[in-house]
Write an enzyme that holds these catalytic residues in place. Sequence first.
Site, PDB file in Angstrom:
ATOM      1  CD  GLU A 377      -2.124   8.254   6.650  1.00  0.00           C
ATOM      2  OE1 GLU A 377      -3.017   8.796   7.335  1.00  0.00           O
ATOM      3  OE2 GLU A 377      -0.908   8.525   6.795  1.00  0.00           O
ATOM      4  CD  GLN A 378      -2.958   1.503  -1.291  1.00  0.00           C
ATOM      5  OE1 GLN A 378      -2.951   1.274  -2.482  1.00  0.00           O
ATOM      6  NE2 GLN A 378      -3.117   0.543  -0.395  1.00  0.00           N
TER       7      GLN A 378
END
Length: 542
Positions: A377-378
């Site tokens: 989750e970037q």
Amino acid sequence: MIRNPILPGFNPDPSILRVGDDYYIATSTFEWFPGVQIYHSRDLVNWRLLTRPLTRPDQLDMRGDGDSCGVWAPCLTHDGTLFHLIYTDVKRYGRTTVGGASGASLRDFHNYLVTAESIDGPWSDPIYLNSSGFDPSLFHDEDGRKYLVNMLWDHRPGRNRFAGIVLQEYSPEQRRLVGERRNIFPGTPLGLTEAPHLYQRDGWYYLLTAEGGTGWNHAVTMARSRSIDGPYELHPDRYILSSRTRPDAPLQRAGHADLVHAQDGTPYLAYLCGRPLPNRGRCVMGRETALQPMRWGEDGWLYTLAGDGMPLAEAPAPALALASFDPAPIRADFDDATLPIDLQWLRSPFPERLFSLTERPGHLRLFGRETIGSSFEQSLVARRQQAFCYTARTMVDFDPQHFQQAAGLVCYYNATKFHYLHISHDEEAGRHVRVMSALPDSPQADAFTAPVPVPAGPVQLRVDVDYERLRFAWRMTEGEAWNWLPEQFDASILSDEASAPGLPNFTGAFVGIACQDMAGTARPADFDWFDYEERPYRAQPV
């Protein structure tokens, strides 16, 4: 004239299709979301990015996929009623340890099919096909039957990992593969046989494959048979297109091709290629898509126009009315509720957790998530680099509270290759800008410049890239002189070729914006606009 590459920047593994007077090309997107890029043209000269069909979590969820995994080698076809899109989601590739031992031979490739009545969707829920290898392609036979071909992966020791091309019938009624798979083509001694496409012409089945790997040894191989099951005889030249013996050719790495016929019957070959940096031999824009006319010889085999098997930087276009498209705007103002089509993000099918275009109208708000380079989750939104020389700028409003919060402007290839000009905060420098670089070809895996204090308020950030030279700057207000950081950075690391051995590197350089909050409090950064402007070379930034 067709001027190659027709799809500059990271646009590999082209699958080309004509439906009536419309041409479409689908290309791989790997870990970038949404999945698959589909381009449109009516003249084979001018192309525009039309759509990305894999948009929903039930179609594609790449969280946890490694760098250069995700969506590989889409195949776009039409059976007279429906568009069919085949794609692979690669979950594991490269150097991984299992029980302390190397697991590089163990790889996971899952192949799916989606369909749509219209090219811009809606696209169906996916049908799972198989996991026996990658580069799947769907062939619609003249008798109405459909077949899937893909390369076969063999993980066993002492075996050829690229174990040939397998064929299996697909039943639309049962929505699954039926019957037994058959290995119809073992490949040539060049090896690394992949990217199969089947065609039918004059009573022959023609099989097109890529061989030699997707680097400097790449080639397009052709074989044919009277029966779809084979045996397949090789083309008299064996490889119908390659630059592997011509290091002086402007287009290198030519291979992974697909064939289409224009309205007048002329065959055109779409294929991937790379343009190395002058004097550096690194392809920062990754693998791009090129196109050129071919000819069917009297012997029933396909040849380049000159018969030399060479890719062309310029090639004759068909006699069609030119249909140009408006150029993309330099500035993304973030005034709409959707991202401009040139921008993508990484892996997650839940963009609402990464960014918002409505929480602060007129801005793109990025929520601080995991570290830059995270596989899960970037918060990173970026676009392809599509020219050797460009300038990118943005304005960000960000008030970090401590050193675990950062946001800024990034030139990014993957988790091991980037240059990141970011705003952060620490006890000594207060709010500051500095550059973090991930360096794949240095004993020091990451490097930081000294922090430069900046006052409160929105900050404009800028990067200038000229071939392998990269410079960063910042300023507080429009019209103020730019404050250039003294360091010059190596842009060539943002390439397939700059890598530790054994890791997959199949994408290309991106430039965009990012935000991290490693304390887990999701502190946001608001970006007012983002500019991307291609330009001629200049020795020094201004």
